[in-house]
Design an enzyme around this catalytic site. Structure first.
Site: not given
Ligand SMILES: *Cc1c(COP(=O)(O)O)cnc(C)c1O
Length: 419
Positions: A275-276, A278, A314, A318, A343, A372
């Site tokens: 699940e890539p 970023r 961000r 963060y 502000c 993000y």
């Molecule tokens: C946010 C998230 C991702 C992706 O994270 P990246 O840091 O953007 O790769 C993948 N899986 C789940 C369950 C997430 O919450």
């Protein structure tokens, strides 16, 4: 690597000068590069080529723009979604329901029904309670929901606390020790096809050791389940691979990550799912902004730009770093604080930073803003919702309009009884 380069002294996205986009669309505006998205998508897939069966689900929350999703759909990616809204975006981009994974701790019954209607490929369950509810909904409709059980491996991803998800105290997944019992009970339910485990320990991960440890724990758990006669055919290893925000950031690349995963999973005999987010979108976008004015500060001058924390959250959320660069650099440098007009003191992008010298009216970019970025934008201070542009070679198009405060105002009303 990305496709934002100086050409004839002007910063371009591929073959398009950012000055041309800013002139036509105004600022602030996000600009994405198709070639960069495509390249990252291919490099990530290639890095996993030693693994016999994989499934790639792009994490939509990192950049849900419809055109961005279409680029990734054309690269053969499915989607990882965390709401029905994201699922509908993935479907609208042409992704098949069966290629979509639904993550998240708070899926509502209504979202489960919408996902079942869409023929969604996999629910990543975050609790036994959720599994019981999903099984009952699916069974009542004569359907079977395909699912994995997300496990919290209690591993510290060594990233920012607010994007760390795999420690025991985090809200995500079921406790590691409780997983075998939950897996066995959910496997027995009518309406549920539980086919594996899922894990995701955090985001912007810059060290592969925590992931290696987490995957080893998941492999052990998988063998334990199989030992109990339970079926495991899919293992979802989540996303989280970090990207360099500063030139000196030394992060493991997709190649090292892929080699680690191939080693960790070599005896698993499953479809390995990813699940890539970023890593695909981060370097694929910049936020273009214009300098409003420069005012003196106690130590360094304040460069006030027309982008703010509502456009790029961000840094405020963060303490994140985004490189700041002039679109037409003069070669001169200055020490400055870069701030937005909102502000709040947290509306600060950089303090005491060495930057390209800029003056009022100049254009500049925040780099590595493709993940993000726009997706977290809001209209705080009644500012417009930031628009997005996609570049492809010498072509470009506005792929999300600027939503003006008047449009938002039009959705509000004063009740009669207020007089
Ligand atoms: C946010 C998230 C991702 C992706 O994270 P990246 O840091 O953007 O790769 C993948 N899986 C789940 C369950 C997430 O919450």
């Amino acid at each position: 690597m990305d496709h934002f380069h100086l050409k004839d002294g002007v910063l371009h996205a591929e073959d398009v000068p950012l000055t041309a986009i800013a002139d036509a669309v105004g600022t602030p505006v996000y600009v994405y590069s198709r070639a960069t998205l495509q390249r990252h998508a291919r490099v990530f897939r290639e890095a996993l080529s030693a693994i016999p069966r994989i499934h790639l689900a792009f994490a939509v929350k990192s950049n849900p723009n419809l055109a961005v999703l279409r680029v990734l759909q054309r690269e053969g990616y499915g989607a990882d979604v965390v709401s029905a809204g994201e699922m509908h975006r993935a479907l609208a981009a042409g992704m098949a329901g069966e290629d979509i994974v639904f993550s998240g701790v708070g899926k509502t019954a209504r979202e489960m029904i919408e996902a079942l209607d869409a023929g969604l490929g996999q629910f990543n369950l975050e609790s036994e309670e959720e599994g019981v509810e999903l099984a009952a909904i699916a069974a009542s409709r004569g359907q079977v929901a395909t699912a994995t059980l997300r496990v919290n491996p209690d591993v510290d991803a060594r990233t920012h606390a607010k994007i760390s998800t795999g420690k025991a105290e985090n809200k995500f997944g079921v406790a590691y020790d409780a997983a075998p019992g939950i897996y066995a009970r959910l496997s027995a339910l009518e309406g549920l096809n539980l086919r594996g485990l899922a894990v995701h320990i955090g985001s912007q991960i810059g060290d592969l050791e925590p992931s290696r440890l987490a995957f080893a724990k998941m492999g052990k758990l998988m063998q334990e389940l199989r030992g109990q006669g339970l079926t495991v055919t899919h293992m979802d290893l989540g996303g989280g691979l970090g990207v360099p925000y500063k030139a000196e950031d030394a992060l493991p690349g997709p190649g090292e990550y892929g080699a680690m995963v191939a080693e960790a999973t070599k005896d698993w005999d499953v479809t390995v799912m990813f699940e890539p987010g970023r890593i695909i979108t981060g370097n694929s976008g910049v936020l273009v902004t214009q300098v409003i004015r420069v005012k003196p500060g106690a130590i360094n001058p304040f460069v006030v730009v027309d982008a703010a924390m509502n456009d790029l959250a961000r840094p405020a959320m963060y303490d994140a770093w985004h490189d700041f660069a002039a679109v037409v650099p003069t070669g001169q440098r200055m020490a400055a604080n870069v701030v937005g007009p909102i502000c709040e003191s947290s509306d600060t992008f950089a303090m005491g930073r060495d930057i390209d010298t800029v003056k009022p009216g100049d254009l500049a970019v925040f780099r590595t803003a493709g993940a993000y970025g726009a997706t977290m934008a809001n209209t705080y201070n009644s500012r417009p919702l930031v628009p997005e542009v996609l570049v492809d070679g010498d072509k470009w198009a506005v792929v999300a309009d600027r939503i003006e405060p008047a449009t938002i105002l039009a959705a509000e009303r004063v009740p009669d009884w207020l007089g």
